[in-house]
Motif scaffolding. Structure first.
Motif, mmCIF file in Angstrom:
data_model
loop_
_atom_site.group_PDB
_atom_site.id
_atom_site.type_symbol
_atom_site.label_atom_id
_atom_site.label_comp_id
_atom_site.label_asym_id
_atom_site.label_seq_id
_atom_site.Cartn_x
_atom_site.Cartn_y
_atom_site.Cartn_z
ATOM 1 N N THR A 7 0.849 -1.182 0.000
ATOM 2 C CA THR A 7 0.000 0.000 0.000
ATOM 3 C C THR A 7 0.887 1.234 0.000
ATOM 4 O O THR A 7 1.790 1.354 0.829
ATOM 5 C CB THR A 7 -0.915 0.033 1.237
ATOM 6 O OG1 THR A 7 -1.769 -1.106 1.224
ATOM 7 C CG2 THR A 7 -1.770 1.294 1.237
ATOM 8 N N ALA A 9 0.999 5.473 -0.078
ATOM 9 C CA ALA A 9 0.363 6.785 0.005
ATOM 10 C C ALA A 9 1.133 7.719 -0.920
ATOM 11 O O ALA A 9 2.361 7.772 -0.870
ATOM 12 C CB ALA A 9 0.412 7.305 1.437
ATOM 13 N N ARG A 32 -3.328 5.303 -1.954
ATOM 14 C CA ARG A 32 -4.151 6.325 -1.323
ATOM 15 C C ARG A 32 -3.540 7.668 -1.716
ATOM 16 O O ARG A 32 -2.367 7.916 -1.443
ATOM 17 C CB ARG A 32 -4.141 6.176 0.195
ATOM 18 C CG ARG A 32 -4.722 4.871 0.681
ATOM 19 C CD ARG A 32 -4.739 4.862 2.193
ATOM 20 N NE ARG A 32 -4.894 3.514 2.696
ATOM 21 C CZ ARG A 32 -4.359 3.086 3.825
ATOM 22 N NH1 ARG A 32 -3.597 3.906 4.546
ATOM 23 N NH2 ARG A 32 -4.556 1.858 4.226
ATOM 24 N N TRP A 34 -3.462 11.906 -1.929
ATOM 25 C CA TRP A 34 -3.855 13.168 -1.307
ATOM 26 C C TRP A 34 -3.193 14.310 -2.054
ATOM 27 O O TRP A 34 -2.048 14.220 -2.487
ATOM 28 C CB TRP A 34 -3.415 13.214 0.157
ATOM 29 C CG TRP A 34 -3.624 14.577 0.769
ATOM 30 C CD1 TRP A 34 -4.763 15.059 1.336
ATOM 31 C CD2 TRP A 34 -2.667 15.642 0.843
ATOM 32 N NE1 TRP A 34 -4.589 16.356 1.753
ATOM 33 C CE2 TRP A 34 -3.308 16.742 1.471
ATOM 34 C CE3 TRP A 34 -1.340 15.774 0.439
ATOM 35 C CZ2 TRP A 34 -2.658 17.956 1.700
ATOM 36 C CZ3 TRP A 34 -0.695 16.987 0.653
ATOM 37 C CH2 TRP A 34 -1.351 18.063 1.290
ATOM 38 N N ALA A 49 -7.290 4.364 -7.355
ATOM 39 C CA ALA A 49 -6.727 4.967 -6.149
ATOM 40 C C ALA A 49 -7.850 5.412 -5.217
ATOM 41 O O ALA A 49 -8.941 5.771 -5.660
ATOM 42 C CB ALA A 49 -5.844 6.153 -6.506
ATOM 43 N N THR A 50 -7.564 5.389 -3.933
ATOM 44 C CA THR A 50 -8.479 5.931 -2.941
ATOM 45 C C THR A 50 -8.051 7.359 -2.635
ATOM 46 O O THR A 50 -6.926 7.584 -2.185
ATOM 47 C CB THR A 50 -8.454 5.089 -1.645
ATOM 48 O OG1 THR A 50 -8.849 3.751 -1.952
ATOM 49 C CG2 THR A 50 -9.395 5.672 -0.607
ATOM 50 N N VAL A 51 -8.912 8.310 -2.907
ATOM 51 C CA VAL A 51 -8.590 9.720 -2.686
ATOM 52 C C VAL A 51 -9.066 10.120 -1.292
ATOM 53 O O VAL A 51 -10.221 9.875 -0.921
ATOM 54 C CB VAL A 51 -9.251 10.599 -3.764
ATOM 55 C CG1 VAL A 51 -8.939 12.078 -3.512
ATOM 56 C CG2 VAL A 51 -8.774 10.185 -5.155
ATOM 57 N N VAL A 52 -8.164 10.702 -0.513
ATOM 58 C CA VAL A 52 -8.478 11.070 0.870
ATOM 59 C C VAL A 52 -8.331 12.573 1.062
ATOM 60 O O VAL A 52 -7.689 13.259 0.268
ATOM 61 C CB VAL A 52 -7.575 10.312 1.870
ATOM 62 C CG1 VAL A 52 -7.756 8.799 1.730
ATOM 63 C CG2 VAL A 52 -6.108 10.679 1.667
ATOM 64 N N GLU A 57 -4.559 10.571 6.729
ATOM 65 C CA GLU A 57 -5.405 9.467 6.294
ATOM 66 C C GLU A 57 -4.688 8.617 5.249
ATOM 67 O O GLU A 57 -4.833 7.392 5.223
ATOM 68 C CB GLU A 57 -6.697 9.997 5.677
ATOM 69 C CG GLU A 57 -7.699 10.603 6.617
ATOM 70 C CD GLU A 57 -8.930 11.063 5.845
ATOM 71 O OE1 GLU A 57 -9.683 10.189 5.369
ATOM 72 O OE2 GLU A 57 -9.118 12.282 5.710
ATOM 73 N N ALA A 58 -3.946 9.281 4.386
ATOM 74 C CA ALA A 58 -3.262 8.569 3.314
ATOM 75 C C ALA A 58 -2.212 7.605 3.853
ATOM 76 O O ALA A 58 -2.046 6.485 3.352
ATOM 77 C CB ALA A 58 -2.618 9.561 2.351
ATOM 78 N N ALA A 62 -0.130 2.579 5.634
ATOM 79 C CA ALA A 62 0.571 2.407 4.359
ATOM 80 C C ALA A 62 1.989 1.878 4.572
ATOM 81 O O ALA A 62 2.630 2.174 5.579
ATOM 82 C CB ALA A 62 0.623 3.730 3.601
#
Length: 292
Positions: A7, A9, A32, A34, A49-52, A57-58, A62
């Motif tokens: 993972t 970030a 993730r 940002w 991707a997961t946008v935070v 949070e990112a 990770a």
């Protein structure tokens, strides 16, 4: 072959960080993302991707936290947010060009927090970033660099090891970028001189063709100058920032580098003239006959 479970970030999803995050996600690594302006990160959701909304949070949970931010202050500001939230065994992969003093401060902060840091600025502009064809300059503990290998493979075509000490890769980046900016400014002034003397760019290219001083980079940047349009591959503003870092580094190293100082001043003038968001080849605007 499937990518290892990892993972990452990605903090900073601008012209360079956005394509890097996209390629990391496409390689099967959980991302993730940002960005200070979140709308610049949202398109990465299409790529998985997961946008935070917050940097902490990112990095929460990770394996690798990659920072690709515009300058030293932005990087140090984000570091203050992410370091407390990182896992003890996570790696901070610092990829922005932030200068020697700043990377040394980052290394100090990482040591205080007890996490590994890899100093890994990249060579290349927007197109190589989009193509996953950057050159990664990596300095840091061998095991930490090895853990970042899947990310390097996703974003780059080559990794140059610059030693085990964070800061060595930044030094290498500044030295190489001095040559890149010298070529850019040299091309601008050569074309401007040609124009002032009534010499066409085509004549210059024909004269250089096939010789040892012919260069694809010269052809690429002078085309922008001839067209009078400067779509951003690497902005003049960021080039000016890098040139100032080079001039500072030269001074601290006891190196007399008048060309670097002059280029730094010239690019700063380009930013002041309103060309900062254009490609760095827009430095030509200052030299062109009647340009000012």
């Amino acid at each position: 072959m499937s990518a290892p479970s990892l993972t990452a970030a990605v903090l900073g999803t601008g012209v360079m960080g956005g394509p890097m995050a996209r390629n990391i996600a496409k390689a099967g690594i959980a991302v993730r993302a940002w960005n200070r302006t979140i709308d610049r990160a949202r398109p990465l959701g299409v790529d998985g991707a997961t946008v935070v909304k917050r940097p902490e949070e990112a990095v929460d949970g990770a394996d690798v936290a990659l920072t690709m931010l515009a300058d030293a202050q932005a990087t140090l500001d984000v570091a203050a947010a992410i370091l407390p939230a990182m896992r003890d065994d996570a790696v901070w992969l610092q990829a922005g060009t932030i200068g020697i003093a700043a990377i040394e401060r980052c290394a100090e902060l990482a040591r205080e927090r007890g996490v590994a840091i890899v100093d890994a600025p990249v060579l290349g502009t927007a197109k190589p970033a989009q193509d996953g064809a950057l050159t990664v300059l990596a300095a840091g503990p061998g095991d930490a660099v090895e853990r970042c290998a899947p990310i390097f493979e996703a974003i780059g075509q080559k990794v140059v090891r610059a030693g085990n000490e964070p800061g060595r890769a930044t030094r290498l980046k500044l030295a190489v970028n001095a040559w890149v900016l010298a070529m850019t400014q040299g091309a601008a002034e050569a074309v401007a001189l040609g124009n002032g003397l009534g010499v066409e760019l085509g004549e210059m290219l024909e004269a250089l063709d096939g010789g040892p001083t012919d260069a694809p980079y010269f052809r690429m940047k002078t085309k922008l100058m001839a067209d009078g349009e400067y779509p951003t591959s690497f902005s003049l503003r960021l080039a000016a920032k890098d040139a100032a870092l080079m001039a500072e580094a030269a001074s601290q190293a006891g190196v007399d580098a008048p060309m670097i100082r002059t280029i730094a001043q010239r690019l700063a003038e380009g930013v002041d003239a309103g060309y900062g968001d254009e490609d760095m080849a827009a430095t030509y605007r200052l030299s062109a006959p009647g340009g000012r």
